[in-house]
Design an enzyme around this catalytic site. Structure first.
Site, short mmCIF file in Angstrom:
data_model
loop_
_atom_site.label_atom_id
_atom_site.label_comp_id
_atom_site.label_asym_id
_atom_site.label_seq_id
_atom_site.Cartn_x
_atom_site.Cartn_y
_atom_site.Cartn_z
N ARG A 203 0.84 -1.20 0.00
CA ARG A 203 0.00 0.00 0.00
C ARG A 203 0.88 1.26 0.00
NH1 ARG A 203 -4.43 0.72 4.72
NH2 ARG A 203 -2.70 1.52 5.93
N ARG B 193 3.27 -0.10 14.68
CA ARG B 193 1.80 0.02 14.61
C ARG B 193 1.13 -1.31 14.96
NH1 ARG B 193 1.49 1.93 8.81
NH2 ARG B 193 -0.78 2.04 8.98
P1 AMP Z 1 -5.07 4.58 10.38
O1 AMP Z 1 -5.30 5.30 9.11
O2 AMP Z 1 -6.35 4.12 11.03
O3 AMP Z 1 -4.07 3.47 10.25
O4 AMP Z 1 -4.44 5.63 11.40
C1 AMP Z 1 -3.20 6.28 11.15
C2 AMP Z 1 -2.64 6.86 12.45
O5 AMP Z 1 -3.57 7.82 12.98
C3 AMP Z 1 -2.46 5.85 13.58
O6 AMP Z 1 -1.21 5.17 13.50
C4 AMP Z 1 -2.53 6.76 14.81
O7 AMP Z 1 -1.32 7.49 14.98
C5 AMP Z 1 -3.61 7.75 14.40
N1 AMP Z 1 -4.96 7.27 14.80
C6 AMP Z 1 -5.99 6.95 13.96
N2 AMP Z 1 -7.07 6.56 14.64
C7 AMP Z 1 -6.73 6.62 15.95
C8 AMP Z 1 -7.43 6.32 17.15
N3 AMP Z 1 -8.70 5.88 17.15
N4 AMP Z 1 -6.77 6.50 18.33
C9 AMP Z 1 -5.50 6.96 18.35
N5 AMP Z 1 -4.78 7.25 17.26
C10 AMP Z 1 -5.38 7.09 16.05
#
Ligand code: AMP
Length: 189
Positions: free
Chosen positions: A128, A146
């Site tokens: 990706r 992550r």
């Molecule tokens: P994602 O696109 O869902 O993989 O999110 C990318 C990044 O955004 C994550 O690695 C976190 O740093 C932050 N993030 C997204 N959603 C959350 C959440 N619900 N709680 C805390 N951090 C978040």
């Protein structure tokens, strides 16, 4: 009104499945990752605050995430249901979401957890990263952080929904369409 939590580690296919589910069930999408990326792009104070955490693959503090979701839901007009993607990621977030939805008299109907092995996740995220331009998808160390954050901080959320009888694990490896059909059969139950 049908509210669904689509759960799973980074790279499990939540974004892809959300797109199909939104169309089929006329849901409003709340992806906290997308919301943070939008703030980041627009250079808002919230985006600047979130950036350091996102860059490191760590979670943005609960209260910041909760306030952002609260704000989004309060400012949305009438909706037929929400699909939560990448949220809640901690038990505190799950509790806050329940409180918020209870006040609107519209609880979570089910939580669907996409299960994918770690090797497959790393492969998918690196792939990706080639097209997404997302820095956190291009670096294997960040990807591993992550996934570890997911195991340590997010996995307990599954137990939270299990206790409520709302936890539905499904295999997230296979044809996109057949995974979609499995999800629909849970929602339609
Ligand atoms: P994602 O696109 O869902 O993989 O999110 C990318 C990044 O955004 C994550 O690695 C976190 O740093 C932050 N993030 C997204 N959603 C959350 C959440 N619900 N709680 C805390 N951090 C978040």
């Amino acid at each position: 009104m049908v509210n669904i939590v689509l759960f799973g580690p980074p790279g499990a296919g939540k974004g892809t499945q959300s797109e199909y589910l939104i169309k089929k069930y006329q849901l409003t999408h709340i992806s906290t990752g997308d919301l943070f990326r939008k703030h980041l792009k627009e250079g808002t104070p919230l985006g600047k605050l979130a950036q350091q955490y996102m860059d490191e693959g760590k979670l943005v503090p609960d209260q910041v995430v909760i306030d952002m979701v609260d704000d989004k839901i309060k400012n949305d007009g009438p909706v037929t249901g929400y699909i939560f993607d990448g949220f809640p990621r901690t038990v505190a977030q799950a509790e806050a979401l329940d409180k918020l939805l209870t006040s609107k008299n519209t609880p979570i109907k089910c939580m669907i957890a996409l299960e994918v092995s770690k090797e497959e996740l790393v492969k998918r995220l690196l792939n990706r990263g080639i097209t997404s331009g997302r820095a956190d998808d291009q670096d294997e160390t960040k990807i591993n952080t992550r996934i570890q954050v997911y195991l340590d901080e997010t996995l307990p959320v599954a137990k939270y929904y299990e206790k409520q009888g709302k936890f539905n694990p499904i295999n997230g490896i296979g044809e996109v369409n057949s995974i979609f059909n499995s999800i629909c059969s849970i929602i339609d139950k």
